[in-house]
Design a protein around this motif. Sequence first.
Motif, PDB file in Angstrom:
ATOM      1  N   ILE A  25      43.617 -11.537  43.631  1.00 29.86           N
ATOM      2  CA  ILE A  25      42.437 -10.905  43.878  1.00 29.86           C
ATOM      3  C   ILE A  25      42.416  -9.522  42.815  1.00 29.86           C
ATOM      4  O   ILE A  25      43.668  -9.006  42.613  1.00 29.86           O
ATOM      5  CB  ILE A  25      42.741 -10.907  45.589  1.00 29.86           C
ATOM      6  N   GLU A  51      38.226  -7.805  49.921  1.00 30.43           N
ATOM      7  CA  GLU A  51      37.996  -8.910  49.778  1.00 30.43           C
ATOM      8  C   GLU A  51      38.710  -9.870  50.848  1.00 30.43           C
ATOM      9  O   GLU A  51      38.449 -10.304  51.651  1.00 30.43           O
ATOM     10  CB  GLU A  51      37.836  -9.390  48.621  1.00 30.43           C
ATOM     11  N   LEU A  72      41.652 -17.051  47.732  1.00 30.51           N
ATOM     12  CA  LEU A  72      41.701 -15.581  47.286  1.00 30.51           C
ATOM     13  C   LEU A  72      43.041 -15.228  46.717  1.00 30.51           C
ATOM     14  O   LEU A  72      43.738 -15.229  45.864  1.00 30.51           O
ATOM     15  CB  LEU A  72      41.037 -14.778  48.178  1.00 30.51           C
ATOM     16  N   ARG A  94      42.332 -10.170  39.695  1.00 29.41           N
ATOM     17  CA  ARG A  94      42.312 -11.361  39.874  1.00 29.41           C
ATOM     18  C   ARG A  94      43.184 -12.205  37.969  1.00 29.41           C
ATOM     19  O   ARG A  94      42.660 -12.244  37.425  1.00 29.41           O
ATOM     20  CB  ARG A  94      41.510 -12.505  39.595  1.00 29.41           C
TER      21      ARG A  94
END
Length: 457
Positions: free
Chosen positions: A71, A99, A247, A289
């Motif tokens: 992430i 997130e 994720l 990411r």
Amino acid sequence: MGTAPEDHEPETHSEAEATPANNILKLPPGKVNSAELITHAATKRSIQHSHSVPGRTTYDETRHVEVRTPIDGVLEQVLVQPGDRVVAGQLLATITSPEIGSARSELLRCKSYEELRAIEANRAQEVASNVRRLVELLDEELAAAEIEEKLQGLELGEVRKVIQAAHTRMQLAEELRDNVKPLIGSGAMPERVIRERQSEFEIARAEFEAARDQALFDVAQGEREATANLADAKRKTQIAQQSLQSLIGNVKSADTENDASMLSTLQIRAPMAGTIESRRFAASERVYRADSLYVLADTSSLYVSAEVREKDWPAVGIQEGTEIGVIVPAAENERLSARVQYVGREVDPDTNSIPVVASLDNPTGLLRPGMFVRVILPIGQPQTSLVVRPESILRHDDEEYVFVQVGDYEFQRVPILTGLQTENWIEVKQGLEPGQQVVEQGAFLLKSEWLLEGESE
């Protein structure tokens, strides 16, 4: 011995011209003892021809991984450094990301919703079961007190009042009807009243049956709805779990659901035991990411990669699972064993070779990825032959021979015909018999003495 040519060129001595009598070399005891000669009995062994090709050690790809961030976020902690040994599951770093916090919060909400729906489903099932039991008892025409005793402590919901009230009215109507039955035809009570009592009973019974059927339908419907709601809640939980998993990927992270302050923190843990080969970021840096945080490798097992020329392939019978030899020049030519894992199916057009990859155990860490090695590939089938050590065989004037000890201080020069050769053994096709003591260490010294003695003659 031969004679010199007519033009009187200087006389030369070859081994064939200068040979001690009966090919026997006799040495003084002192010279034999000081030479520290070592002999070995000629014996039959299983040997196999081999072909040597250059190779390189490489990482075992199954034990060489890049630990990447799944992430976007900020690298909060960096807990290991290059060269550190880690165990599987060890905490390597932590990343903070809103997130991941949102995804975890949604998952917690869905789990709470699922727990509520599970409670509702259990209650609906319990009420439905109890109502069915109540209907069975009512149909058995038991006394109200007995029914109450059997249902004590059981949850029936609002249905209980409706169905029991209807049953009570039916019982009362039945009792009133039964009271007037003996008066039928006696004239003591008008026929109209008797018919009214009968009608009232029929109506009360119909109302009870309707209430009973409706109650059974309602509890069954409630049970189905509660079950459907629970299934929907479970699906939402699974979707939230999959969203979170998408994720973080395959990153192993500790459970932070019980700590609200950790909801936005992702713990990066080692997927396997090994050594940190490199680190790319420092604490407080922003990462994105798929950024590589670490390179983690376990070098207790390595791959050996070699190339076999296309022209040599027909002679080399390499298949997956074949055991091959590996010689490491940097480690004093230590010989190790490897097992073939992969044999290429396509010839490289640039090198005209076929790749061969073998797995090599490296428990002590002697080998490092990228080291040059010699790969010994077996050719043909093993065969049993009379063999001697390579250092036992001497050569002179295109002739091969060995020295065989025939007495304490006597050595016989024996011409031989050799065949198949391996790293440790050479096949002797002619000249020797099993059990003869062939000189290994010190054979060259005997050759020198032999030539000197021949010249002196």
